[in-house]
Design a protein around this motif. Sequence first.
Motif, PDB file in Angstrom:
ATOM      1  N   VAL A 103       0.895  -0.936   0.343  1.00 59.57           N
ATOM      2  CA  VAL A 103      -0.143   0.098   0.000  1.00 59.57           C
ATOM      3  C   VAL A 103       1.647   1.346   0.186  1.00 59.57           C
ATOM      4  O   VAL A 103       1.546   1.708   0.659  1.00 59.57           O
ATOM      5  N   GLY A 104       1.092   2.148  -1.327  1.00 60.64           N
ATOM      6  CA  GLY A 104       2.028   2.986  -1.703  1.00 60.64           C
ATOM      7  C   GLY A 104       1.698   3.915  -0.265  1.00 60.64           C
ATOM      8  O   GLY A 104       0.080   4.496   0.159  1.00 60.64           O
TER       9      GLY A 104
ATOM     10  N   GLY B 229       6.958   4.008   7.291  1.00 58.19           N
ATOM     11  CA  GLY B 229       7.766   5.012   7.492  1.00 58.19           C
ATOM     12  C   GLY B 229       7.741   4.767   9.215  1.00 58.19           C
ATOM     13  O   GLY B 229       7.298   3.280   9.449  1.00 58.19           O
ATOM     14  N   PRO B 230       8.420   5.356   9.857  1.00 52.49           N
ATOM     15  CA  PRO B 230       8.273   4.517  11.344  1.00 52.49           C
ATOM     16  C   PRO B 230       6.897   4.184  11.801  1.00 52.49           C
ATOM     17  O   PRO B 230       7.720   3.366  12.679  1.00 52.49           O
ATOM     18  N   GLY B 231       5.965   4.290  11.125  1.00 48.14           N
ATOM     19  CA  GLY B 231       4.657   3.246  12.725  1.00 48.14           C
ATOM     20  C   GLY B 231       4.280   2.320  12.053  1.00 48.14           C
ATOM     21  O   GLY B 231       4.320   1.843  11.684  1.00 48.14           O
ATOM     22  N   GLY B 232       4.860   1.885  10.719  1.00 41.56           N
ATOM     23  CA  GLY B 232       4.519   0.979  10.571  1.00 41.56           C
ATOM     24  C   GLY B 232       4.564   0.848   8.518  1.00 41.56           C
ATOM     25  O   GLY B 232       4.725   2.017   8.458  1.00 41.56           O
TER      26      GLY B 232
ATOM     27  N   TYR C  64       1.696  -3.741   9.441  1.00 48.05           N
ATOM     28  CA  TYR C  64       2.872  -4.504  10.497  1.00 48.05           C
ATOM     29  C   TYR C  64       3.474  -2.923  11.255  1.00 48.05           C
ATOM     30  O   TYR C  64       3.714  -1.977  10.242  1.00 48.05           O
ATOM     31  N   GLY C  65       4.230  -3.239  12.108  1.00 44.00           N
ATOM     32  CA  GLY C  65       5.283  -1.694  12.302  1.00 44.00           C
ATOM     33  C   GLY C  65       6.444  -2.424  13.251  1.00 44.00           C
ATOM     34  O   GLY C  65       5.587  -3.321  14.325  1.00 44.00           O
ATOM     35  N   ARG C  66       7.201  -1.837  13.769  1.00 45.99           N
ATOM     36  CA  ARG C  66       8.130  -2.140  15.011  1.00 45.99           C
ATOM     37  C   ARG C  66       7.739  -1.146  16.078  1.00 45.99           C
ATOM     38  O   ARG C  66       7.158  -0.196  15.870  1.00 45.99           O
TER      39      ARG C  66
END
Length: 680
Positions: A22-23, A27-30, A102-104
């Motif tokens: 999904v373009g 970013g930092p949030g996932g 998904y995200g860290r």
Amino acid sequence: MKIITLDESAYSAAFGIEMAPVGGLAGPGGAASFGRVLPGGETTPHQHDEAEAFVILKGKGEVVVDNVIHGVGPGSVAVFEPFETHTLRNPGSVPLEFLDLYGRDPVRAAEAAKNTGKERFAGRPVFVFSTPPTPNGDLHLGHLSGPYLGADVFVRFQRMNGVAAYHLTGSDDFQSYVVARANEENTEPLRVAAHYAAEIRATLSLMDIMVDQFTVTGTDPTYRGGLQNFFSRLVGSGAVQRRKDRALFDGATQTYLYEVDIGGLCPSCSAPTGGNICEECGEPNLCVDIVNAKSKLSVAAPARGTAERYSLPLHDFRDTVMAHHRTGKVSPRLQDLARRVFARGEIHLPVTHPAEWGVPPVEPVEGRQVIWVWPEMAYGFLHGIAELGRRYGQEWSADAPQRNWKIVHFFGYDNSFYHTILYPVLYALAYPDWSCDIEYNVNEFYLLDAKKFSTSRRHAIWGKDILSPEMVDAVRYYLALTRGETERTNFELKSCQAVISGALIGRWQTWLNGLGGRIASHFGGHAPDAGVWSPIQSAFLARLQTRLDAIAVHYGADGFSLNGVMRELNGLVDDVIHFTTTHQCLSGNSDAYDEWRTVIALELATVRLLAQCATPVMPRFAGKLAEAIGTDDATSHWSDRVMLLRPGTKIALATACFFAVPGAASSDDAGQLVRSARSC
């Protein structure tokens, strides 16, 4: 505002299915992707450090986590913690579409990395196997330091965490090595197996190793028929078939040669090897490919011929093994072994051998043949579960293994091929609807005076020669500290004596007795309440918590390491001795009384923590220690937090004696120990 529309052309192969990013959301949030699982497809089992969620948009499917299946449909949201192995399947007839988010989250990942097994083992039986020993001799320290101590500690820790864990092993009666020992002793194999099986059980008991199921394969009344049914399943799969291949025979007697009766150089690594498996590189051989092969039955050169046996085309099942390795705990060395084995090309592995000792298949064979004991063991594990269930009133059947079974294996590296490559294939053939959930814990060789422990050569220190109620925990301590986990390690009696004298008696015992003396002198033999806290003291409490967290990781399923546990326990004692020494100047100072009692309260918290953390590996010591400080909850369950001892508790540490040192070696036989000990 941004509206993003799915671009069908953006789909590409990823994780075994089709994915489309999904373009604009990365970013930092996932990040996010669309996913599509075609009918009959599934994602590759995997785990990662990101937290992840599947939002099901169309179709129906199954999410598999820890071998448990959860149905999902439109509107379902499946949330996965970091490092949680998961798979999304589509058993339906239309595509399953979902949104992947998904995200860290570093904090969440750090917490998940502390996994002790409690979460994924909850609500399911956990069957922990130590490889059944060959009853051609008693157990020596090399045996005890490996699978048996490892499995025992693993089960004890999991039980402290409320997991229904069971330790299973047995007597591997139909090994060819039993026949060799019977020939040496001029007796029958069954008599040899029965004698040493009893000796093995007695040694395990002396080592305080709890076994919930001990299967004696030679005399179990239902074992033979169950094994034959299992083998018939393998033949019925169509993969295991009769095949005529090259074989070796003794040049004088024409006896078929395999396992104990043949030796030479490994065709893969050129190290000395016996028949069928190389203990050095772990790869199998077919005996006929051994370099400079020599028969153990006569001085005549082995003769080459052919034999018709049931064989498994192992090379056809590379994908089965690799998929199995992706779903559980498999070390890099075990994965490398699989890559090396399958890189060899065709491997037609005989699973029956011409022999008299063993269980014959019911299918027709050429002459007298028996089911090879190593494929037999794959059934033996399931049989053990069924027998355990029968005694515990559980409906566990070897013919119908269940998805919720969690199996954990402990074994030496020389058994790795069978456990991690052969058995997953056999299970897939015998029970195609069962997805076995197995984790592996492997140990390396433990040497004795720089040479391999050997039952056949009698180069060993036998368990019965060193174990007694007074010494068992000291022996468990030293074996746990020095056992081979990632590399071979060495046992020397003098080193063992020095470490036990210096560490357990010189430091642990001395500190505990000294603390008891201080409590008797200053607090009437009872635990004081903590008073005023200094920053150094609060920092020490934090240090204790750090030790506890580290020990839990080393006891846990993912990071299991007895070497690591013992390093942390020794570090814990070193920490408190340093803490005590730096605060000793407060003793007897009336102006610092409130701070001094905080010191003693923290020392007692350390004692309580030591009792808890030593319970799985040194249960007698832990029990005595808990009794000496008036608490039993420290040894009954695992606490994730350091706790102060209840004020006013009676303390009996001043004169307590916890350890003894193994006696000196006899001058008559360096492999035997005098039954004596030096105590604290």
